[in-house]
Scaffold this motif. Structure first.
Motif, PDB file in Angstrom:
ATOM      1  N   LEU A  83       0.821  -1.209   0.000  1.00  0.00           N
ATOM      2  CA  LEU A  83       0.000   0.000   0.000  1.00  0.00           C
ATOM      3  C   LEU A  83       0.857   1.262   0.000  1.00  0.00           C
ATOM      4  N   LEU A  84       1.894   1.272   0.824  1.00  0.00           N
ATOM      5  CA  LEU A  84       2.692   2.483   0.995  1.00  0.00           C
ATOM      6  C   LEU A  84       3.741   2.685  -0.090  1.00  0.00           C
ATOM      7  N   THR A  85       3.911   1.724  -0.961  1.00  0.00           N
ATOM      8  CA  THR A  85       4.862   1.893  -2.062  1.00  0.00           C
ATOM      9  C   THR A  85       4.154   2.108  -3.396  1.00  0.00           C
ATOM     10  N   GLN A  86       2.868   2.348  -3.366  1.00  0.00           N
ATOM     11  CA  GLN A  86       2.166   2.684  -4.597  1.00  0.00           C
ATOM     12  C   GLN A  86       2.552   4.087  -5.060  1.00  0.00           C
ATOM     13  N   ARG A 104     -18.756   0.036  14.203  1.00  0.00           N
ATOM     14  CA  ARG A 104     -18.588  -0.764  12.990  1.00  0.00           C
ATOM     15  C   ARG A 104     -19.185  -0.059  11.777  1.00  0.00           C
ATOM     16  N   ARG A 105     -20.327   0.565  11.959  1.00  0.00           N
ATOM     17  CA  ARG A 105     -20.923   1.301  10.838  1.00  0.00           C
ATOM     18  C   ARG A 105     -20.024   2.451  10.400  1.00  0.00           C
ATOM     19  N   HIS A 106     -19.426   3.158  11.349  1.00  0.00           N
ATOM     20  CA  HIS A 106     -18.551   4.278  10.996  1.00  0.00           C
ATOM     21  C   HIS A 106     -17.314   3.790  10.232  1.00  0.00           C
ATOM     22  N   LEU A 107     -16.733   2.696  10.681  1.00  0.00           N
ATOM     23  CA  LEU A 107     -15.559   2.159   9.993  1.00  0.00           C
ATOM     24  C   LEU A 107     -15.917   1.702   8.579  1.00  0.00           C
ATOM     25  N   ASP A 108     -17.065   1.073   8.423  1.00  0.00           N
ATOM     26  CA  ASP A 108     -17.506   0.651   7.086  1.00  0.00           C
ATOM     27  C   ASP A 108     -17.662   1.862   6.164  1.00  0.00           C
ATOM     28  N   ALA A 109     -18.281   2.916   6.689  1.00  0.00           N
ATOM     29  CA  ALA A 109     -18.512   4.100   5.862  1.00  0.00           C
ATOM     30  C   ALA A 109     -17.211   4.788   5.501  1.00  0.00           C
ATOM     31  N   LEU A 110     -16.255   4.851   6.429  1.00  0.00           N
ATOM     32  CA  LEU A 110     -14.968   5.488   6.140  1.00  0.00           C
ATOM     33  C   LEU A 110     -14.182   4.688   5.100  1.00  0.00           C
ATOM     34  N   ALA A 111     -14.217   3.366   5.202  1.00  0.00           N
ATOM     35  CA  ALA A 111     -13.528   2.550   4.201  1.00  0.00           C
ATOM     36  C   ALA A 111     -14.152   2.736   2.829  1.00  0.00           C
ATOM     37  N   HIS A 112     -15.472   2.815   2.781  1.00  0.00           N
ATOM     38  CA  HIS A 112     -16.154   3.015   1.500  1.00  0.00           C
ATOM     39  C   HIS A 112     -15.869   4.397   0.924  1.00  0.00           C
ATOM     40  N   ALA A 113     -15.582   5.378   1.793  1.00  0.00           N
ATOM     41  CA  ALA A 113     -15.342   6.750   1.330  1.00  0.00           C
ATOM     42  C   ALA A 113     -13.938   6.962   0.780  1.00  0.00           C
ATOM     43  N   GLY A 114     -13.038   6.006   0.951  1.00  0.00           N
ATOM     44  CA  GLY A 114     -11.703   6.155   0.384  1.00  0.00           C
ATOM     45  C   GLY A 114     -10.565   5.957   1.354  1.00  0.00           C
ATOM     46  N   CYS A 115     -10.857   5.566   2.589  1.00  0.00           N
ATOM     47  CA  CYS A 115      -9.788   5.297   3.554  1.00  0.00           C
ATOM     48  C   CYS A 115      -9.052   4.023   3.145  1.00  0.00           C
ATOM     49  N   ALA A 116      -7.737   4.123   2.997  1.00  0.00           N
ATOM     50  CA  ALA A 116      -6.930   2.966   2.601  1.00  0.00           C
ATOM     51  C   ALA A 116      -6.194   2.325   3.765  1.00  0.00           C
ATOM     52  N   LEU A 117      -6.148   3.006   4.906  1.00  0.00           N
ATOM     53  CA  LEU A 117      -5.396   2.530   6.069  1.00  0.00           C
ATOM     54  C   LEU A 117      -6.068   3.090   7.319  1.00  0.00           C
ATOM     55  N   PHE A 118      -6.286   2.220   8.305  1.00  0.00           N
ATOM     56  CA  PHE A 118      -6.886   2.658   9.567  1.00  0.00           C
ATOM     57  C   PHE A 118      -5.820   2.750  10.648  1.00  0.00           C
ATOM     58  N   GLU A 119      -5.925   3.818  11.445  1.00  0.00           N
ATOM     59  CA  GLU A 119      -5.177   3.929  12.688  1.00  0.00           C
ATOM     60  C   GLU A 119      -6.204   3.951  13.811  1.00  0.00           C
ATOM     61  N   ILE A 120      -6.157   2.948  14.681  1.00  0.00           N
ATOM     62  CA  ILE A 120      -7.097   2.832  15.788  1.00  0.00           C
ATOM     63  C   ILE A 120      -6.384   3.269  17.060  1.00  0.00           C
ATOM     64  N   GLY A 121      -6.952   4.267  17.733  1.00  0.00           N
ATOM     65  CA  GLY A 121      -6.323   4.804  18.935  1.00  0.00           C
ATOM     66  C   GLY A 121      -6.787   4.103  20.196  1.00  0.00           C
ATOM     67  N   LEU A 122      -5.829   3.709  21.027  1.00  0.00           N
ATOM     68  CA  LEU A 122      -6.115   3.140  22.348  1.00  0.00           C
ATOM     69  C   LEU A 122      -6.196   4.299  23.335  1.00  0.00           C
TER      70      LEU A 122
END
Length: 388
Positions: A133-136, A156-174
């Motif tokens: 992904l990062l070498t494209q 889960r709904r928010h993550l689905d919508a963000l991925a559909h909107a063009g997010c290629a990589l998720f950072e999940i904060g603890l």
């Protein structure tokens, strides 16, 4: 009327000979014998039935001792026990172990030396999904989402919508109570998650779902890692499907331990590199990093909305590329799609945090709309500067 009289108890048997009169010798019971002999007229002896052949024995015969039910260690001569069908004799009665990493998803990254896991009948390629992904040629969009802000279903709904909107990589904060590198928006989101409780469990559930959609990296501070244990936390996030974990304030004296714990589970260890890092400090940071190097676009806390020094950021990213072959990712202060378009030619991915978190906190339906605008800004319309 009859009187019901209780039965007279029978006397217990005695071992003494019975007597039926005053003369013991005349009425004494002859000795026990199964047969007696009588003399025939011809002088021969013939067996005759004993008078006491039908009399119950006067003494109870001794019994063989009952076998002991006490446990004895098995001997070498004992035959091996056959285990019950359907049970593993090695694990019967043992506590349940955590499930192994779900390697079926296309973005899961197992041990770098073992990439032959199959999913749906096809063998995965040997390329790391995150590295691919990062070498494209085009800059990728990464979105930061604090875990635990909403219910699990809403998250889960928010993550689905963000991925559909063009997010290629998720950072999940603890979530952490002392997020010193974050601004008020993300700190408020962390407090909201902490108030809901079960922070680590909610984060693991968010990572599981996000990793089913896109490559996912966990963002955390060192204090939660130290509290839960580096080895334990690394295993949990790896089993949840995370590609890596970035500890934004990793202490220098703990770097070797954390990197060893993460490497043993196949996790990448991206490193945040402050702008002022130079010389031997830079060499030490990049030596232990994997996955990517994080170059903040601003030295301010997250949520900064002022102008960016693009020439300074360009020089910093060049120094990082000269020191390491790892991809370079930038975030902090990239508050608008226009700024993202200016930073994109310099780095391999742009991380958007505070704008998305603010939308998730106030108007969740607007978060994917905003993410789509950032994703559109990263698509080059003209040839861009070479990032290699």
């Amino acid at each position: 009327m009859r009187c019901c009289r209780p039965p007279t108890p029978r006397p217990a048997h005695s071992s003494r000979p019975r007597s039926c009169g005053s003369s013991p010798s005349s009425c004494a019971t002859p000795p026990r014998s199964s047969s007696a002999t009588s003399t025939e007229p011809n002088g021969s002896a013939s067996p005759t039935p004993s008078l006491n052949s039908s009399v119950m024995p006067t003494t109870r015969p001794s019994r063989s001792p009952r076998p002991s039910t006490a446990w004895l260690p098995p001997s070498a001569a004992d035959p091996p026990r056959t285990p019950r069908p359907g049970r593993n004799p090695l694990t019967a009665g043992a506590p349940l172990l955590p499930r192994p990493p779900r390697l079926h998803r296309p973005y899961a990254t197992a041990d770098p030396g073992d990439r032959t896991t199959a999913g749906k009948g096809a063998t995965l390629t040997t390329h790391d999904a995150l590295h691919t992904l990062l070498t494209q040629p085009a800059c990728s969009l990464a979105v930061f989402v604090p875990a635990g802000m909403h219910t699990a279903a809403a998250e889960r709904r928010h993550l689905d919508a963000l991925a559909h909107a063009g997010c290629a990589l998720f950072e999940i904060g603890l979530a952490h109570h002392t997020a010193v590198l974050d601004g008020p928006v993300i700190q408020s989101a962390y407090r909201r998650a902490l108030m809901r409780g079960s922070v680590l469990d909610r984060t693991l559930r968010a990572v599981e779902h996000a990793a089913d959609l896109r490559p996912t990296v966990v963002m955390t501070y060192w204090e939660p890692v130290s509290r839960h244990g580096p080895e334990h936390l690394a295993r949990l996030f790896a089993e949840a499907g995370a590609t890596g974990v970035m500890v934004v304030d990793l202490p220098t004296h703990q770097a070797a331990r954390w990197q060893a714990a993460a490497q043993s589970t196949g996790l990448r260890t991206p490193r945040l590199v402050p702008r002022h890092t130079t010389g031997t400090d830079l060499a030490h940071v990049v030596t232990g990093a994997s996955g990517w190097l994080y170059a903040p676009a601003s030295s301010a806390p997250t949520g900064y909305q002022g102008p960016l020094d693009i020439p300074a950021l360009s020089g910093f990213t060049r120094r990082l590329r000269a020191a390491s072959p790892l991809p370079v990712v930038s975030g902090v202060g990239i508050s608008t799609p226009a700024l993202a378009a200016r930073v994109a030619p310099l780095v391999d991915a742009v991380v958007i945090g505070t704008p998305i978190v603010r939308a998730l906190a106030t108007a969740p339906d607007q978060a994917p709309v905003l993410a789509a605008a950032f994703a559109q800004a990263l698509r080059p319309t003209t040839p861009t500067e070479d990032r290699a």
